[in-house]
Design a protein around this motif. Structure first.
Motif, PDB file in Angstrom:
ATOM      1  N   LEU A  78     -34.143 -22.187  39.059  1.00  0.00           N
ATOM      2  CA  LEU A  78     -35.156 -21.308  38.479  1.00  0.00           C
ATOM      3  C   LEU A  78     -36.040 -20.781  39.618  1.00  0.00           C
ATOM      4  CD1 LEU A  78     -36.180 -20.355  35.636  1.00  0.00           C
ATOM      5  CD2 LEU A  78     -37.894 -22.174  35.812  1.00  0.00           C
ATOM      6  N   PRO A  79     -35.512 -19.873  40.432  1.00  0.00           N
ATOM      7  CA  PRO A  79     -36.255 -19.434  41.616  1.00  0.00           C
ATOM      8  C   PRO A  79     -37.408 -18.496  41.255  1.00  0.00           C
ATOM      9  CG  PRO A  79     -34.226 -18.187  41.405  1.00  0.00           C
ATOM     10  CD  PRO A  79     -34.187 -19.235  40.327  1.00  0.00           C
ATOM     11  N   ILE A  80     -38.425 -18.561  42.069  1.00  0.00           N
ATOM     12  CA  ILE A  80     -39.549 -17.641  41.950  1.00  0.00           C
ATOM     13  C   ILE A  80     -39.099 -16.246  42.382  1.00  0.00           C
ATOM     14  CG2 ILE A  80     -41.798 -17.060  42.960  1.00  0.00           C
ATOM     15  CD1 ILE A  80     -41.985 -19.360  41.012  1.00  0.00           C
ATOM     16  N   VAL A  81     -39.569 -15.216  41.670  1.00  0.00           N
ATOM     17  CA  VAL A  81     -39.365 -13.828  42.090  1.00  0.00           C
ATOM     18  C   VAL A  81     -40.565 -13.441  42.943  1.00  0.00           C
ATOM     19  CG1 VAL A  81     -39.082 -11.452  41.344  1.00  0.00           C
ATOM     20  CG2 VAL A  81     -38.050 -13.307  40.020  1.00  0.00           C
ATOM     21  N   LYS A  82     -40.336 -13.140  44.223  1.00  0.00           N
ATOM     22  CA  LYS A  82     -41.432 -12.958  45.173  1.00  0.00           C
ATOM     23  C   LYS A  82     -41.567 -11.513  45.624  1.00  0.00           C
ATOM     24  CE  LYS A  82     -39.568 -16.601  47.228  1.00  0.00           C
ATOM     25  NZ  LYS A  82     -39.236 -17.646  48.205  1.00  0.00           N
ATOM     26  N   THR A  83     -42.808 -11.043  45.709  1.00  0.00           N
ATOM     27  CA  THR A  83     -43.125  -9.743  46.286  1.00  0.00           C
ATOM     28  C   THR A  83     -44.081  -9.960  47.441  1.00  0.00           C
ATOM     29  OG1 THR A  83     -42.880  -8.628  44.151  1.00  0.00           O
ATOM     30  CG2 THR A  83     -44.084  -7.447  45.871  1.00  0.00           C
ATOM     31  N   LEU A  84     -43.704  -9.481  48.610  1.00  0.00           N
ATOM     32  CA  LEU A  84     -44.493  -9.681  49.820  1.00  0.00           C
ATOM     33  C   LEU A  84     -45.188  -8.377  50.204  1.00  0.00           C
ATOM     34  CD1 LEU A  84     -41.851 -11.669  51.909  1.00  0.00           C
ATOM     35  CD2 LEU A  84     -43.703 -12.617  50.526  1.00  0.00           C
ATOM     36  N   GLU A  85     -46.504  -8.422  50.372  1.00  0.00           N
ATOM     37  CA  GLU A  85     -47.233  -7.222  50.785  1.00  0.00           C
ATOM     38  C   GLU A  85     -47.026  -6.910  52.264  1.00  0.00           C
ATOM     39  OE1 GLU A  85     -51.333  -7.100  48.501  1.00  0.00           O
ATOM     40  OE2 GLU A  85     -50.772  -9.168  48.991  1.00  0.00           O
ATOM     41  N   ALA A  86     -47.011  -7.932  53.101  1.00  0.00           N
ATOM     42  CA  ALA A  86     -46.799  -7.731  54.539  1.00  0.00           C
ATOM     43  C   ALA A  86     -45.314  -7.883  54.842  1.00  0.00           C
ATOM     44  CB  ALA A  86     -47.614  -8.748  55.339  1.00  0.00           C
TER      45      ALA A  86
ATOM     46  N   GLN B 175     -47.737 -30.112  44.158  1.00  0.00           N
ATOM     47  CA  GLN B 175     -47.773 -31.117  45.212  1.00  0.00           C
ATOM     48  C   GLN B 175     -48.271 -30.468  46.492  1.00  0.00           C
ATOM     49  OE1 GLN B 175     -43.980 -33.125  45.581  1.00  0.00           O
ATOM     50  NE2 GLN B 175     -43.826 -33.469  43.370  1.00  0.00           N
ATOM     51  N   ARG B 176     -48.722 -31.295  47.419  1.00  0.00           N
ATOM     52  CA  ARG B 176     -49.176 -30.774  48.704  1.00  0.00           C
ATOM     53  C   ARG B 176     -48.637 -31.611  49.852  1.00  0.00           C
ATOM     54  NH1 ARG B 176     -51.328 -31.459  53.624  1.00  0.00           N
ATOM     55  NH2 ARG B 176     -52.247 -29.561  54.424  1.00  0.00           N
ATOM     56  N   TYR B 177     -47.744 -30.990  50.603  1.00  0.00           N
ATOM     57  CA  TYR B 177     -47.234 -31.569  51.843  1.00  0.00           C
ATOM     58  C   TYR B 177     -47.230 -30.490  52.907  1.00  0.00           C
ATOM     59  CZ  TYR B 177     -45.897 -35.636  49.109  1.00  0.00           C
ATOM     60  OH  TYR B 177     -45.941 -36.746  48.298  1.00  0.00           O
ATOM     61  N   SER B 178     -47.217 -30.910  54.158  1.00  0.00           N
ATOM     62  CA  SER B 178     -47.212 -29.948  55.261  1.00  0.00           C
ATOM     63  C   SER B 178     -45.807 -29.384  55.443  1.00  0.00           C
ATOM     64  CB  SER B 178     -47.714 -30.606  56.542  1.00  0.00           C
ATOM     65  OG  SER B 178     -49.049 -31.032  56.392  1.00  0.00           O
ATOM     66  N   SER B 179     -45.377 -28.687  54.442  1.00  0.00           N
ATOM     67  CA  SER B 179     -44.035 -28.117  54.437  1.00  0.00           C
ATOM     68  C   SER B 179     -44.043 -26.900  53.527  1.00  0.00           C
ATOM     69  CB  SER B 179     -43.022 -29.153  53.938  1.00  0.00           C
ATOM     70  OG  SER B 179     -43.355 -29.563  52.620  1.00  0.00           O
ATOM     71  N   PHE B 180     -42.888 -26.300  53.340  1.00  0.00           N
ATOM     72  CA  PHE B 180     -42.766 -25.107  52.517  1.00  0.00           C
ATOM     73  C   PHE B 180     -42.124 -25.457  51.176  1.00  0.00           C
ATOM     74  CE2 PHE B 180     -42.759 -23.790  56.941  1.00  0.00           C
ATOM     75  CZ  PHE B 180     -43.733 -22.800  56.949  1.00  0.00           C
ATOM     76  N   ASN B 181     -42.350 -24.551  50.204  1.00  0.00           N
ATOM     77  CA  ASN B 181     -41.803 -24.702  48.856  1.00  0.00           C
ATOM     78  C   ASN B 181     -42.235 -26.016  48.210  1.00  0.00           C
ATOM     79  OD1 ASN B 181     -40.332 -23.181  46.944  1.00  0.00           O
ATOM     80  ND2 ASN B 181     -38.640 -24.623  47.075  1.00  0.00           N
ATOM     81  N   ASN B 182     -43.526 -26.351  48.378  1.00  0.00           N
ATOM     82  CA  ASN B 182     -44.079 -27.496  47.645  1.00  0.00           C
ATOM     83  C   ASN B 182     -43.897 -27.262  46.150  1.00  0.00           C
ATOM     84  OD1 ASN B 182     -46.982 -28.565  49.616  1.00  0.00           O
ATOM     85  ND2 ASN B 182     -44.897 -28.153  50.247  1.00  0.00           N
ATOM     86  N   PRO B 183     -43.462 -28.262  45.382  1.00  0.00           N
ATOM     87  CA  PRO B 183     -43.181 -28.066  43.962  1.00  0.00           C
ATOM     88  C   PRO B 183     -44.406 -27.616  43.164  1.00  0.00           C
ATOM     89  CG  PRO B 183     -42.169 -30.090  44.728  1.00  0.00           C
ATOM     90  CD  PRO B 183     -43.056 -29.614  45.839  1.00  0.00           C
ATOM     91  N   LEU B 184     -44.197 -26.598  42.322  1.00  0.00           N
ATOM     92  CA  LEU B 184     -45.187 -26.132  41.351  1.00  0.00           C
ATOM     93  C   LEU B 184     -44.654 -26.440  39.959  1.00  0.00           C
ATOM     94  CD1 LEU B 184     -45.992 -22.522  42.694  1.00  0.00           C
ATOM     95  CD2 LEU B 184     -47.282 -24.607  43.141  1.00  0.00           C
TER      96      LEU B 184
ATOM     97  N   GLN C 190     -40.562 -27.405  36.531  1.00  0.00           N
ATOM     98  CA  GLN C 190     -40.869 -26.934  37.874  1.00  0.00           C
ATOM     99  C   GLN C 190     -40.560 -25.445  37.963  1.00  0.00           C
ATOM    100  OE1 GLN C 190     -39.211 -29.165  41.157  1.00  0.00           O
ATOM    101  NE2 GLN C 190     -39.756 -27.581  42.653  1.00  0.00           N
ATOM    102  N   MET C 191     -41.506 -24.694  38.510  1.00  0.00           N
ATOM    103  CA  MET C 191     -41.362 -23.240  38.556  1.00  0.00           C
ATOM    104  C   MET C 191     -40.512 -22.762  39.724  1.00  0.00           C
ATOM    105  SD  MET C 191     -45.091 -21.738  37.429  1.00  0.00           S
ATOM    106  CE  MET C 191     -46.180 -23.024  38.034  1.00  0.00           C
ATOM    107  N   ASN C 192     -40.467 -23.511  40.804  1.00  0.00           N
ATOM    108  CA  ASN C 192     -39.777 -23.050  42.014  1.00  0.00           C
ATOM    109  C   ASN C 192     -38.626 -23.993  42.366  1.00  0.00           C
ATOM    110  OD1 ASN C 192     -41.824 -24.981  42.515  1.00  0.00           O
ATOM    111  ND2 ASN C 192     -41.954 -24.418  44.667  1.00  0.00           N
ATOM    112  N   THR C 193     -37.490 -23.763  41.724  1.00  0.00           N
ATOM    113  CA  THR C 193     -36.291 -24.546  42.010  1.00  0.00           C
ATOM    114  C   THR C 193     -35.145 -23.599  42.320  1.00  0.00           C
ATOM    115  OG1 THR C 193     -35.509 -24.559  39.721  1.00  0.00           O
ATOM    116  CG2 THR C 193     -37.046 -26.302  40.360  1.00  0.00           C
ATOM    117  N   ALA C 194     -34.056 -24.166  42.812  1.00  0.00           N
ATOM    118  CA  ALA C 194     -32.871 -23.342  43.074  1.00  0.00           C
ATOM    119  C   ALA C 194     -32.324 -22.762  41.778  1.00  0.00           C
ATOM    120  CB  ALA C 194     -31.808 -24.180  43.782  1.00  0.00           C
TER     121      ALA C 194
END
Length: 708
Positions: free
Chosen positions: A330-338, A303-312, A324-328
């Motif tokens: 079933l959370p995404i495991v995130k690695t941030l480069e910055a 989905q695309r909305y002007s917000s964060f954590n849009n459903p994948l 859905q891949m990004n739920t409470a």
């Protein structure tokens, strides 16, 4: 006119710049040698500079991705205001591919399945093609696009027929659909596809059947109107009954058309439309859609909305069921480069999804701040994503500052405030301040660890704040501002950080105030001009105030041709020059000369650069610069005491970036004639410690830095 061998050699070396363009460098050398550029004698030399990007890490909207269907290491990203990038898989970084041309707002792109090195882009002024992965560009068609406009996140509006390189389609913003049958050399308008109110934003071809050597079926998406189909190789189109009214992105795979649209996800099998919208996600706006080439039942949508954590979502059965891949749960495991990236930025205004056709399960998506990647989108349980932002530098710079003997660079930028850059090649550990917009930075010349910043939560100045630091921004104290003010500029005394002057912004601009206690309280100045910062938003370039670099009680304000001065810390002001110099043409920068009292320089964009050595009583024009968009002071040459002057302007009829080591009497060109700063020069800062080093703030390509 003949040039010395030294100058000729310097010009020849200019191609060594990190973002140099060989073709343009050769042209520059030839024109100088031939004496074809008017007034070239005003340029002392063309100095070879190496250019790179200050490491910030993402920060801008990636509006689309394209991955070549059959050649490895051919991936591209487009942005709304920061150009386009090519992915370097060997070094795992993005390479900018539009720094050598003059327009970089990208509204669409396409790759050629039969020519791995070819890429097409829809830029604001037309369609371009590169045959060498973005090294050189040819303009094919003039038309109007808007890379920063509405629905820039959908597409793609360009498409190359996968059966033949000769056939290219270009949807436009205002003039419908065009087709070329000779690789873009000539174009014919397809009148059976309407433009609608939003333009033709999506075009795809279906190679499952052919006519005259090209794909018989072609689909064109017109937001708000529907989808049009051709079955005769793009010659004529008809509206598809039952099609989504507002298609966002379309993918053809295995003879089927998959559509992400404003109310769901739909697939066309050649005769019937089937709604495959994820359960629980009906009547939502879907933009990203991707289908695995090795298994067409494996689909990902977002989905695309002007917000964060849009459903994948992902489906392994052609859209019959989704997870859905990004739920409470079933959370995404995130690695941030910055390290400064907030974890919550994941899937923000998601624009595009793309599977790597040569690596099963590799999924990319693009959003407001960069690109994310998963090496296994089909992993059981939580899916791991990492940012892929190295080399992607797309921030809009609002201001820059380099302190003497202190921090090399401070940046103020849109959306993410700005940063303290202790090492320009390393990502900052944190934002300078936790608010969106950073638009004014000032430091104390003799005690540079003392700085002050202005920021706001909204680009219209909503929630304007003032903060000060005595330790170069390691920690902050929030100060007060006069009641009811917003935007504006802050300026600190050169010797006493307790003394500050604030000019309120707004339109037609506000008043002037002074503080003797570091912003704990303020009093209105008398005699000062009002409206010296005419700012309705954070993008204003009215930098109209400076502090004398020697006298800690003295400040200067420029307003419509006149310089005003205060000798009592900003309490009272008086006009200095009886005869006005020109008003600003657009941008305005005022800065005092380091180490010298009573000397102030004023750049007026199209009206050039002026200086006063007597506190503003009289001015002289720096005649070599016919225009001066911005200027800044830097460290003197080794063994000298005269600060280096950097300016972006016009010398001898040549627009470019220059430096002077003799206070403007002579100028060296340092952009090599190839670094075009296509996102515009919005700010300059000369390094106050390292001779020759300069920082260039752009309107979408972040901060560039150059050094000999």
């Amino acid at each position: 006119m003949k040039l010395s061998a030294t100058i000729v050699a310097a010009i020849s070396m200019a191609i060594l710049g990190a973002y140099s363009c060989k073709k343009m460098s050769e042209k520059l050398e030839k024109e100088v040698l031939d004496g074809k550029r008017s007034g070239v004698s005003s340029i002392q030399a063309v100095i070879p500079y190496n250019w790179g990007s200050v490491a910030i890490g993402g920060g801008g909207y990636i509006t689309g991705l394209a991955i070549h269907p059959n050649t490895a290491n051919r991936m591209y990203a487009r942005t709304d205001v920061g150009g386009a990038y090519r992915w370097d898989g060997t070094n795992q970084r993005w390479i900018p591919i539009l720094d050598g041309i003059s327009t970089i707002r990208v509204d669409g792109m396409a790759l050629d399945a039969n020519a791995p090195n070819r890429v097409y882009l829809a830029l604001n002024d037309g369609v371009y093609r590169s045959d060498d992965q973005g090294g050189n560009w040819t303009k094919l068609m003039s038309t109007t696009y808007d890379g920063n406009g509405d629905l820039r996140w959908i597409g793609e509006c360009l498409s190359v027929d996968s059966l033949t390189s000769t056939v290219v389609y270009a949807g436009t913003r205002t003039d419908g659909l065009y087709r070329s049958t000779n690789t873009g050399a000539a174009w014919t308008k397809i009148t059976s596809v309407p433009n609608g109110t939003k333009g033709v934003r999506t075009v795809v071809t279906d190679p499952s059947t052919a006519v005259s050597g090209r794909s018989a079926k072609v689909y064109a998406g017109v937001p708000g109107t529907g989808i049009y189909r051709s079955t005769d190789g793009g010659t004529t189109f008809t509206a598809m009954a039952g099609a989504p009214t507002s298609p966002n992105r379309m993918v053809v795979m295995g003879g089927k058309l998959y559509v992400a649209h404003s109310t769901g996800v739909t697939v066309w099998n050649g005769s019937t439309w089937t709604d495959i919208t994820p359960a629980g996600g009906t009547n939502k706006n879907y933009c990203g859609i991707a289908v695995e080439t090795y298994d067409h039942n494996k689909i990902a949508v977002s989905q695309r909305y002007s917000s964060f954590n849009n459903p994948l979502y992902r489906s392994a059965n052609g859209g019959t069921s989704w997870e859905q891949m990004n739920t409470a749960a079933l959370p995404i495991v995130k690695t941030l480069e910055a390290p400064w990236w907030p974890s919550g930025w994941f899937s923000s205004a998601t624009s595009c999804l793309a599977f790597d056709p040569l690596h099963h399960g590799d999924l990319y998506y693009s959003d407001w701040f960069g690109v994310w990647f998963s090496s296994n989108a089909w992993a059981t349980g939580s899916v791991a994503f990492t940012t892929r932002i190295k080399g992607d530098e797309e921030t809009v710079v609002l201001t820059l500052a380099s302190a003497p003997g202190g921090v090399p660079l401070y940046s103020g930028v849109a959306d993410v405030f700005g940063f303290r850059h202790d090492n320009v090649d390393v990502y900052p550990s944190a934002r300078l301040y936790n608010i969106n917009e950073g638009f004014s930075i000032s430091y104390c010349e003799t005690q540079p660890a003392n700085i002050a910043i202005l920021g706001a939560s909204g680009n219209d100045g909503t929630g304007t704040i003032l903060a000060t630091s005595s330790n170069s921004g390691t920690s902050w104290t929030t100060r007060t501002l006069p009641s009811g003010v917003k935007l504006g500029r802050i300026c600190i005394s050169s010797t006493n950080p307790d003394k500050m002057v604030y000019i309120a912004g707004g339109s037609p601009g506000g008043g002037v105030y002074y503080s003797t206690n570091r912003g704990s309280s303020w009093a209105a100045s008398t005699g000062a001009p009002t409206g010296a910062v005419n700012a309705i938003d954070v993008w204003s370039k009215d930098f109209s105030i400076t502090a004398d670099c020697v006298d800690g009680n003295k400040f200067y304000i420029y307003k419509t041709g006149f310089l005003y001065a205060s000798t009592d810390g900003g309490a009272t002001w008086s006009q200095q020059n009886a005869t006005a110099i020109p008003n600003k043409n657009s941008y305005l920068f005022v800065a005092a000369r380091p180490g010298t009292a009573n000397e102030v320089w004023v750049s007026l964009d199209g009206n050039g650069l002026y200086k006063t050595t007597n506190g503003g009583t009289t001015f002289t024009k720096v005649t070599a610069l016919t225009t001066c968009t911005a200027f800044a002071w830097g460290a003197p040459a080794s063994g000298g005491s005269t600060p280096t002057l950097f300016a972006y302007g016009t010398v001898g009829g040549i627009k470019g970036l220059y430096r002077s080591t003799n206070l403007g009497a002579g100028w060296d060109q340092i952009d090599n004639g190839t670094q075009k700063f296509p996102a515009g020069v919005k700010a300059l800062a000369g390094d106050r410690t390292v001779f020759g080093k300069v920082y260039v703030g752009t309107g979408g390509r972040g901060v560039l830095y150059g050094q000999p």
